[in-house]
Design an enzyme around this catalytic site. Structure first.
Site, PDB file in Angstrom:
ATOM      1  N   GLY A  15       0.999  -1.241  -0.048  1.00 17.23           N
ATOM      2  CA  GLY A  15      -0.224   0.131   0.250  1.00 17.23           C
ATOM      3  C   GLY A  15       0.907   0.962   0.184  1.00 17.23           C
ATOM      4  O   GLY A  15       1.436   1.732   0.649  1.00 17.23           O
ATOM      5  N   ALA A  26      15.293  11.058  -0.439  1.00 13.58           N
ATOM      6  CA  ALA A  26      16.527  10.520   0.106  1.00 13.58           C
ATOM      7  C   ALA A  26      17.377   9.661  -0.081  1.00 13.58           C
ATOM      8  O   ALA A  26      19.044   9.951   0.058  1.00 13.58           O
ATOM      9  CB  ALA A  26      16.004  10.836   2.036  1.00 13.58           C
ATOM     10  N   ARG A  76       0.579  -4.350  -5.552  1.00 17.29           N
ATOM     11  CA  ARG A  76       1.229  -5.812  -4.630  1.00 17.29           C
ATOM     12  C   ARG A  76       1.095  -7.238  -5.708  1.00 17.29           C
ATOM     13  O   ARG A  76      -0.062  -6.843  -6.208  1.00 17.29           O
ATOM     14  CB  ARG A  76      -0.617  -6.357  -3.819  1.00 17.29           C
ATOM     15  CG  ARG A  76      -0.856  -4.948  -2.920  1.00 17.29           C
ATOM     16  CD  ARG A  76      -1.977  -5.598  -2.042  1.00 17.29           C
ATOM     17  NE  ARG A  76      -2.668  -4.718  -1.346  1.00 17.29           N
ATOM     18  CZ  ARG A  76      -2.031  -4.088  -0.208  1.00 17.29           C
ATOM     19  NH1 ARG A  76      -1.145  -4.033   0.301  1.00 17.29           N
ATOM     20  NH2 ARG A  76      -2.729  -2.793   0.491  1.00 17.29           N
ATOM     21  N   THR A 130       4.232   1.783   5.837  1.00 15.85           N
ATOM     22  CA  THR A 130       2.295   1.985   5.336  1.00 15.85           C
ATOM     23  C   THR A 130       1.949   2.541   6.762  1.00 15.85           C
ATOM     24  O   THR A 130       2.760   2.750   7.332  1.00 15.85           O
ATOM     25  CB  THR A 130       3.209   0.403   6.346  1.00 15.85           C
ATOM     26  OG1 THR A 130       1.523  -0.468   6.316  1.00 15.85           O
ATOM     27  CG2 THR A 130       3.439   0.271   7.231  1.00 15.85           C
ATOM     28  N   ASP A 132      -0.419   1.885   8.355  1.00 18.81           N
ATOM     29  CA  ASP A 132      -0.619   1.032   9.294  1.00 18.81           C
ATOM     30  C   ASP A 132      -0.034   0.682  10.653  1.00 18.81           C
ATOM     31  O   ASP A 132      -0.281   0.759  12.050  1.00 18.81           O
ATOM     32  CB  ASP A 132      -0.719  -0.176   9.240  1.00 18.81           C
ATOM     33  CG  ASP A 132      -1.699  -1.017   7.735  1.00 18.81           C
ATOM     34  OD1 ASP A 132      -2.306   0.431   7.514  1.00 18.81           O
ATOM     35  OD2 ASP A 132      -2.280  -1.641   7.387  1.00 18.81           O
ATOM     36  N   THR A 219     -25.282  13.521  24.171  1.00 19.33           N
ATOM     37  CA  THR A 219     -26.439  13.183  23.158  1.00 19.33           C
ATOM     38  C   THR A 219     -25.470  12.894  21.548  1.00 19.33           C
ATOM     39  O   THR A 219     -27.037  12.616  20.800  1.00 19.33           O
ATOM     40  CB  THR A 219     -26.868  15.030  22.626  1.00 19.33           C
ATOM     41  OG1 THR A 219     -25.896  15.864  22.515  1.00 19.33           O
ATOM     42  CG2 THR A 219     -27.191  15.310  24.093  1.00 19.33           C
TER      43      THR A 219
END
Ligand SMILES: Nc1ncnc2c1ncn2[C@@H]1O[C@H](COP(=O)(O)OP(=O)(O)O)[C@@H](O)[C@H]1O
Ligand SMILES: O=P(O)(O)OC[C@H]1O[C@](O)(COP(=O)(O)O)[C@@H](O)[C@@H]1O
Ligand SMILES: [Mg+2]
Length: 328
Positions: A15, A26, A76, A130, A132, A219
């Site tokens: 991803g 870099a 992927r 990533t 994640d 609420t």
């Protein structure tokens, strides 16, 4: 220490994550600084299999530090999961006289690197890219900070409607099997409840807690749900369950999806990516092999790939306490 490395390949895989461009930049500039040749490989491991390469010099990476996604594109690759695919990849590396690879990606990318190295004994250094943050041995992965900021900005907007209509919102965030995004963005956005895969609280406890909140005067509510959470079969099923078991709330679902992966990287991610790119070439020149660059307590470290993919739960349990207390 002298190194035999003369030509370095760089790719982004899995991803995409904001800050991947800054990491490529870099790596490329670090190669230029050390008088190494650098080759960009398009579409991750798939481009390696197909020989989709382009020479990169210091000027090839101008004007990209601020851009999301990855200009080398990502993929992927099913073919790289096969020995035949990996053999094709190796043949292209040899043909192109590439001596080492810098692989910017997530856990899957590093699993691929381990298998590739076992078969072909090829030097690879990893950089964790990533959203994640699901990599062991590093406090942060590139893209995670930007994703957190995107999520809280989105939830701040959802809060306006939740509040105006006295509604309960379930907001699904990414993270595959890791609750890092949900927990941190949940605290940052002031969520009422945060549902993460690492801690299954059960539907009944959730209803009980929401009932208590209502009695205490709330609420509207925002519940952040990690995509890997196990509590409901899926977020829409959970919404139905809450509506059926908790009177007086209209429930709505918002799945944030891929907006979390896009956008200009935060300053933190740009600096992290820059540091990791430089550290990756330093590691290569110091003859380190099969390691990922990580950051621990603000210092650059090298972590073996096998350690990085362990999938250990590194979630800070203290954060769960903070979330519980601040949502009282
Ligand atoms: N066990 C494995 N063996 C070989 N290649 C793998 C393996 N796991 C992942 N890969 C390769 O790495 C790629 C990236 O992994 P993926 O899980 O998609 O993303 P990420 O690296 O972001 O976790 C996969 O598409 C596949 O080509
Ligand atoms: O965009 P895709 O391929 O459907 O994948 C979605 C997955 O990718 C991620 O956005 C990032 O995961 P990776 O870093 O492992 O690629 C996950 O949060 C999510 O589960
Ligand atoms: Mg992954």
């Amino acid at each position: 220490m002298t190194s035999k490395i003369k030509k370095v390949g760089v790719l982004t895989s899995g991803g995409d994550a904001p800050g991947m461009n800054a990491a490529i930049r870099a790596v490329v500039r670090s190669c230029a600084y050390h008088n190494l040749e650098c080759v960009g490989i398009f579409r991750g491991y798939q481009g390696l299999i197909e020989g989709d390469f382009k020479d990169l010099d210091a000027r090839s990476v101008k004007n990209i530090i601020n851009r999301g996604g990855t200009f080398l594109k990502s993929a992927r690759s099913k073919e790289f999961m096969t020995a035949e695919g990996r053999q094709k990849a190796y043949d292209h590396l040899k043909k192109e006289k590439i001596d080492a690879l810098i692989a910017i990606g997530g856990d899957g990318t590093f699993k691929g690197a381990i298998v590739f190295n076992e078969e072909h004994n090829f030097p690879i250094i990893g950089i964790p890219g990533t959203i994640d943050n699901d990599i062991n041995g590093t406090d942060y992965t590139i893209g995670y900070d930007t994703a957190l900021n995107t999520v809280i900005e989105a939830i701040d907007k959802i809060r306006d409607t939740a509040n105006s209509h006295n509604r309960l919102f379930l907001v699904e965030v990414m993270g595959r099997d890791a609750g890092d995004i949900a927990l941190n963005a949940g605290i940052g956005a002031g969520a009422e409840e945060i549902l993460i895969p690492e801690q299954n609280l059960g539907q009944d406890r959730l209803i009980e807690s929401l009932r208590r909140s209502k009695l205490s005067g709330k609420t509207s509510s925002i519940i952040v749900v990690s995509e890997g959470d196990q509590i409901g079969k899926n977020i829409f099923g959970l919404a139905k369950y809450i509506e059926e078991n908790l009177e007086g709330y209209e429930v709505r679902v918002s799945v944030l999806g891929h907006i979390q992966r896009g956008g200009s990287p935060s300053c933190y991610d740009r600096v992290l990516a820059s540091r990791m790119g430089v550290a990756a070439i330093d590691a290569l020149l110091a003859n380190e092999r099969d390691v990922m660059i990580g950051i621990v307590h603000s210092k650059m470290v090298s972590v073996s790939f096998s350690e990085a993919i362990k999938g250990e739960n590194k979630l800070d349990m203290e954060l769960i306490r903070v979330a519980d207390i601040t949502s009282v």
